[in-house]
Write a protein that holds these residues in place. Structure first.
Motif, short mmCIF file in Angstrom:
data_model
loop_
_atom_site.label_atom_id
_atom_site.label_comp_id
_atom_site.label_asym_id
_atom_site.label_seq_id
_atom_site.Cartn_x
_atom_site.Cartn_y
_atom_site.Cartn_z
N ILE A 1 1.04 -1.44 0.12
CA ILE A 1 -0.03 0.36 0.19
C ILE A 1 0.37 1.48 0.48
CG2 ILE A 1 -2.11 0.80 1.49
CD1 ILE A 1 -2.56 -1.96 -0.04
N PRO A 2 1.92 1.70 1.07
CA PRO A 2 3.00 2.57 0.85
C PRO A 2 3.55 2.78 -0.15
CG PRO A 2 3.27 1.50 2.89
CD PRO A 2 1.91 0.23 1.58
N GLU A 3 4.40 1.82 -0.97
CA GLU A 3 4.96 2.34 -2.69
C GLU A 3 3.19 2.22 -3.80
OE1 GLU A 3 8.00 0.27 0.43
OE2 GLU A 3 6.51 0.73 0.32
N THR A 4 2.47 1.61 -3.58
CA THR A 4 1.47 2.50 -4.82
C THR A 4 1.32 3.86 -4.73
OG1 THR A 4 0.22 0.10 -4.33
CG2 THR A 4 -1.40 1.52 -5.48
N ILE A 5 0.76 4.17 -3.78
CA ILE A 5 0.76 5.67 -3.00
C ILE A 5 1.78 6.11 -3.44
CG2 ILE A 5 0.14 7.35 -1.58
CD1 ILE A 5 -1.37 5.18 -0.18
N ASP A 6 3.01 5.57 -3.13
CA ASP A 6 4.43 6.78 -3.54
C ASP A 6 3.81 6.54 -5.26
OD1 ASP A 6 5.23 6.48 -1.16
OD2 ASP A 6 6.22 4.49 -1.91
N GLY A 7 4.01 5.49 -5.80
CA GLY A 7 3.89 5.25 -7.57
C GLY A 7 2.41 6.48 -7.96
N ILE A 8 1.53 7.23 -7.06
CA ILE A 8 0.79 8.05 -7.44
C ILE A 8 1.93 9.70 -7.15
CG2 ILE A 8 -1.25 9.72 -6.79
CD1 ILE A 8 -2.56 6.63 -5.16
N ARG A 9 1.97 9.59 -5.95
CA ARG A 9 2.97 11.16 -5.88
C ARG A 9 4.50 11.44 -7.15
NH1 ARG A 9 1.31 13.26 -1.48
NH2 ARG A 9 0.31 11.55 0.10
N THR B 1 4.16 10.22 2.27
CA THR B 1 3.09 8.85 2.21
C THR B 1 3.29 8.40 3.69
OG1 THR B 1 3.67 8.43 -0.18
CG2 THR B 1 2.89 6.64 1.19
N ASN B 2 4.12 8.98 4.36
CA ASN B 2 4.52 8.13 5.59
C ASN B 2 3.96 8.78 6.62
OD1 ASN B 2 5.67 6.16 4.36
ND2 ASN B 2 8.19 6.65 5.42
N GLU B 3 4.22 10.15 6.34
CA GLU B 3 3.45 11.03 7.27
C GLU B 3 2.15 11.24 6.80
OE1 GLU B 3 1.46 16.01 7.70
OE2 GLU B 3 3.95 14.74 5.86
N TYR B 4 1.65 10.68 6.30
CA TYR B 4 -0.28 10.55 6.08
C TYR B 4 -0.86 9.12 6.54
CZ TYR B 4 -0.38 15.03 3.67
OH TYR B 4 -0.57 16.14 3.74
N LEU B 5 0.08 7.94 6.44
CA LEU B 5 -0.50 6.72 7.07
C LEU B 5 0.32 6.73 8.05
CD1 LEU B 5 0.82 4.68 4.29
CD2 LEU B 5 -1.81 5.16 4.46
N HIS B 6 0.82 7.55 9.01
CA HIS B 6 0.69 7.57 10.66
C HIS B 6 2.28 6.38 10.45
CE1 HIS B 6 -2.14 10.15 10.75
NE2 HIS B 6 -3.08 9.10 9.91
N ILE B 7 3.04 6.38 9.25
CA ILE B 7 4.65 5.28 10.37
C ILE B 7 5.15 5.79 10.42
CG2 ILE B 7 6.18 3.67 8.01
CD1 ILE B 7 3.98 3.47 5.81
N ASN B 8 5.25 5.90 11.71
CA ASN B 8 6.30 6.73 12.30
C ASN B 8 6.95 6.75 13.80
OD1 ASN B 8 3.78 6.78 13.67
ND2 ASN B 8 3.30 9.22 14.18
#
Length: 344
Positions: free
Chosen positions: A308-316, A332-339
């Motif tokens: 999922i994160p890499e797919t959203i990276d792809g949009i960007r 992407t990490n910020e909005y997915l709360h990968i922190n």
């Protein structure tokens, strides 16, 4: 800045998670999701109050949706026309057919790992080759195993340089809830080299890779044993330092109670993560071993959510929202709360 409008083709295992992930992105707008039949996932969506608009593909039985009281917002093509980019999470082989509609309507698209590489302009990974996807109309994601594997190998490659890698994949046989693989009490080995090793070399052509894959009768996650040969000797301490700095790698240990795939799935549920998902791969600190000039370690791949994160990276990348891997993955990490914070 106007939000990028995203539509999702297919509301299955990946499509559900893509919808949730896109909905969290403050610089994107989820147009809706499209499917053909009122699956349990679609029925659950309706029972939750239809938080996402539903569109129907050609050939869908509209009456079946009406009988269940499931509201429909329009056709698949209408969703495409309202979108800037489509995330195609349809079954393998369907994406290439859908591409005709995307081209007809002048809409970008990102395909999942089950499609052939020829469907896209770039075989894409958010960390390893983000810049190659910038501005491209059609990207294809790596598979779940390849996505997580590349995270770990790329992490060490950026820090120290990697010459080659050899992997053994202990692969879950099906997703939770799937019955099409049957009920088994056996392991099955594939012919080497595994496609994940070949795919890694496609994304990272400067690294020699080979691998073996073994199917196992479990559903919650894969485990990959990785041996890496660096351009310099990489010690356990050096590897740990790099792994701990990577936001999409969660360093865990057996001593903490992470005994295997089931421990990680339970921990994700205890964290309150929807569906027990975890975007990060887990890497066992206890598994890191120096062997001569090589280093060996084991990672866990949460197959339903890892891409999922890499797919959203792809949009960007495709929509030129951010033009470097660092900028794109951080957003992407910020909005997915990968922190999650890890002790160095």
């Amino acid at each position: 800045m106007e939000k990028i409008k995203v539509g999702i083709a297919g509301y299955g295992t990946i499509g559900q998670r893509l919808a949730d992930g896109v909905a969290l992105q403050k610089d994107m707008e989820l147009v809706g999701v499209a499917d053909l039949v009122p699956t349990l996932a679609v029925r659950a969506l309706a029972e939750k109050g239809m938080p996402y608009r539903l569109f129907l593909g050609d050939g869908a039985d509209k009456e079946a949706f009406q009988r269940l009281g499931i509201s429909v917002s329009g056709s698949f093509e209408e969703m495409i026309q309202a979108s800037d980019i489509i995330l195609d999470a349809s079954p393998a082989g369907i994406g290439i057919k859908n591409k005709n509609l995307y081209e007809k309507n002048g809409v970008k698209a990102i395909f999942q790992g089950g499609e052939k590489n020829s469907v896209a302009d770039v075989f894409f990974h958010g960390y390893a080759n983000y810049e190659k996807g910038v501005g491209m109309d059609y990207l294809k994601l790596t598979s779940c195993n390849t996505t997580g594997l590349i995270r770990a190998v790329d992490c060490l490659d950026r820090a120290y340089g990697i010459n080659k890698t050899a992997i053994t994949i202990i692969r879950r046989v099906a997703d939770p809830g799937d019955y099409h693989r049957g009920l088994t009490n056996a392991l099955q080995i594939d012919k080497a080299p595994s496609h994940q090793a070949l795919d890694l070399m496609t994304i990272m052509p400067h690294i020699q890779a080979t691998g073996i894959l073994v199917h196992t009768p479990v559903t919650h996650g894969h485990i990959i044993s990785v041996i890496v040969s660096g351009k310099q000797k990489i010690t356990k301490e050096m590897a740990l330092k790099s792994f701990r700095l990577h936001p999409r790698i969660r360093v865990v240990s057996i001593a903490e109670g992470f005994l295997g795939n089931a421990s990680l799935f339970k921990y994700a549920r205890d964290l309150g993560n929807p569906r027990g998902d975890m975007y990060e791969i887990a890497l066992w600190e206890d598994s890191i071993v120096e062997s001569g000039d090589d280093i060996m370690f084991a990672i866990h791949i949460p197959q339903e959510s890892v891409t999922i994160p890499e797919t959203i990276d792809g949009i960007r990348a495709s929509c030129r929202m951010q033009i470097t891997s660092k900028e794109g993955t951080e957003k992407t990490n910020e909005y997915l709360h990968i922190n999650h914070e890890q002790q160095a």
